[in-house]
Scaffold this motif. Structure first.
Motif, PDB file in Angstrom:
ATOM      1  N   ARG A  59      23.930 -52.812  -5.125  1.00 15.77           N
ATOM      2  CA  ARG A  59      22.859 -52.027  -4.509  1.00 15.77           C
ATOM      3  C   ARG A  59      22.091 -52.910  -3.539  1.00 15.77           C
ATOM      4  O   ARG A  59      21.667 -54.012  -3.898  1.00 15.77           O
ATOM      5  CB  ARG A  59      21.891 -51.492  -5.564  1.00 15.77           C
ATOM      6  N   SER A  60      21.899 -52.425  -2.339  1.00 16.51           N
ATOM      7  CA  SER A  60      21.098 -53.140  -1.358  1.00 16.51           C
ATOM      8  C   SER A  60      19.704 -53.368  -1.923  1.00 16.51           C
ATOM      9  O   SER A  60      19.115 -52.476  -2.520  1.00 16.51           O
ATOM     10  CB  SER A  60      21.028 -52.317  -0.069  1.00 16.51           C
ATOM     11  N   GLY A  61      19.191 -54.572  -1.741  1.00 14.23           N
ATOM     12  CA  GLY A  61      17.857 -54.904  -2.234  1.00 14.23           C
ATOM     13  C   GLY A  61      17.825 -55.496  -3.625  1.00 14.23           C
ATOM     14  O   GLY A  61      16.780 -55.894  -4.109  1.00 14.23           O
ATOM     15  N   ALA A  86      26.476 -60.042   5.126  1.00 12.01           N
ATOM     16  CA  ALA A  86      25.827 -58.815   4.664  1.00 12.01           C
ATOM     17  C   ALA A  86      24.864 -59.089   3.507  1.00 12.01           C
ATOM     18  O   ALA A  86      24.274 -58.161   2.956  1.00 12.01           O
ATOM     19  CB  ALA A  86      26.880 -57.801   4.227  1.00 12.01           C
ATOM     20  N   ILE A  87      24.723 -60.356   3.129  1.00 10.52           N
ATOM     21  CA  ILE A  87      23.836 -60.738   2.027  1.00 10.52           C
ATOM     22  C   ILE A  87      22.904 -61.849   2.500  1.00 10.52           C
ATOM     23  O   ILE A  87      23.153 -62.489   3.514  1.00 10.52           O
ATOM     24  CB  ILE A  87      24.628 -61.203   0.775  1.00 10.52           C
ATOM     25  N   ALA A 121      21.753 -58.529  -1.958  1.00 10.10           N
ATOM     26  CA  ALA A 121      22.619 -57.647  -1.169  1.00 10.10           C
ATOM     27  C   ALA A 121      21.743 -56.954  -0.129  1.00 10.10           C
ATOM     28  O   ALA A 121      20.675 -56.429  -0.457  1.00 10.10           O
ATOM     29  CB  ALA A 121      23.294 -56.620  -2.075  1.00 10.10           C
ATOM     30  N   ILE A 122      22.166 -56.961   1.124  1.00  4.38           N
ATOM     31  CA  ILE A 122      21.349 -56.417   2.205  1.00  4.38           C
ATOM     32  C   ILE A 122      22.009 -55.225   2.899  1.00  4.38           C
ATOM     33  O   ILE A 122      21.500 -54.116   2.864  1.00  4.38           O
ATOM     34  CB  ILE A 122      21.041 -57.501   3.280  1.00  4.38           C
ATOM     35  N   LYS A 123      23.140 -55.459   3.539  1.00  9.32           N
ATOM     36  CA  LYS A 123      23.738 -54.472   4.443  1.00  9.32           C
ATOM     37  C   LYS A 123      24.796 -53.622   3.739  1.00  9.32           C
ATOM     38  O   LYS A 123      25.850 -54.138   3.354  1.00  9.32           O
ATOM     39  CB  LYS A 123      24.359 -55.200   5.635  1.00  9.32           C
ATOM     40  N   PRO A 124      24.558 -52.319   3.594  1.00 10.87           N
ATOM     41  CA  PRO A 124      25.556 -51.452   2.957  1.00 10.87           C
ATOM     42  C   PRO A 124      26.883 -51.455   3.718  1.00 10.87           C
ATOM     43  O   PRO A 124      26.921 -51.575   4.944  1.00 10.87           O
ATOM     44  CB  PRO A 124      24.910 -50.066   3.010  1.00 10.87           C
ATOM     45  N   ILE A 145      28.591 -52.447  -1.050  1.00 14.61           N
ATOM     46  CA  ILE A 145      27.136 -52.490  -1.111  1.00 14.61           C
ATOM     47  C   ILE A 145      26.640 -51.108  -0.731  1.00 14.61           C
ATOM     48  O   ILE A 145      26.965 -50.604   0.337  1.00 14.61           O
ATOM     49  CB  ILE A 145      26.551 -53.563  -0.167  1.00 14.61           C
ATOM     50  N   LYS A 146      25.887 -50.493  -1.623  1.00 14.94           N
ATOM     51  CA  LYS A 146      25.332 -49.153  -1.374  1.00 14.94           C
ATOM     52  C   LYS A 146      23.880 -49.253  -0.968  1.00 14.94           C
ATOM     53  O   LYS A 146      23.181 -50.147  -1.363  1.00 14.94           O
ATOM     54  CB  LYS A 146      25.446 -48.293  -2.627  1.00 14.94           C
TER      55      LYS A 146
END
Length: 146
Positions: A59-61, A86-87, A121-124, A145-146
């Protein structure tokens, strides 16, 4: 100083609302607080063995930690530049040494050892980590990543 700037950035990132609409209760540390941390199963670097038992759904964030365990059976690497971009990597720990990189493209184990990586995790999207030059599905970890 760079670490405090990155922590400030990470603490101000927008975090998606959870389904039931409740506050996640991050506390003063924001998304770096213990209530927002999850441990992932380890990645195993061993000649001819699968990297992981199942794909990762992130999960993003959310802050995650995982270990990469190399058994020394062969010199093995992991590549995944798209995933690493993406992280946000908080730290990499190797034998008690903490490394706080601004980016990462790949890692390599020349001998047996354990590495721990903590990240947000940042970018879905759909990503992967894989052993370079390999073609088998067991040498590739699919990550969403959602």
């Amino acid at each position: 100083m760079i670490r405090s700037l990155l922590c400030s950035l990470a603490c101000t990132l927008a975090v998606p609302a959870i389904a039931d609409g409740e506050d996640r209760g991050y506390g003063l540390a924001g998304i770096l607080s213990a209530s927002n941390k999850e441990d992932l199963p380890p990645i195993i670097l061993s000649a001819g063995e699968p990297l992981a038992q199942a794909q990762w759904e992130l999960r993003s964030g959310t802050y995650y930690e995982f270990e990469i365990q190399g058994d020394g059976s062969q010199e093995l690497a992991l590549v995944g530049p798209e995933f690493f971009r993406a992280i946000w990597i908080d730290e990499i720990v190797v034998e008690g040494l903490e490394i706080r990189p601004l980016g990462l493209d790949s890692i390599e184990f020349d001998e047996a050892g354990v590495m721990e990586i903590g990240f947000v995790a940042i970018k879905p999207g759909q990503y992967h980590l894989k052993v370079p030059g390999s073609t088998g599905d067991t040498q590739r970890l699919e990550i969403t990543i959602k």
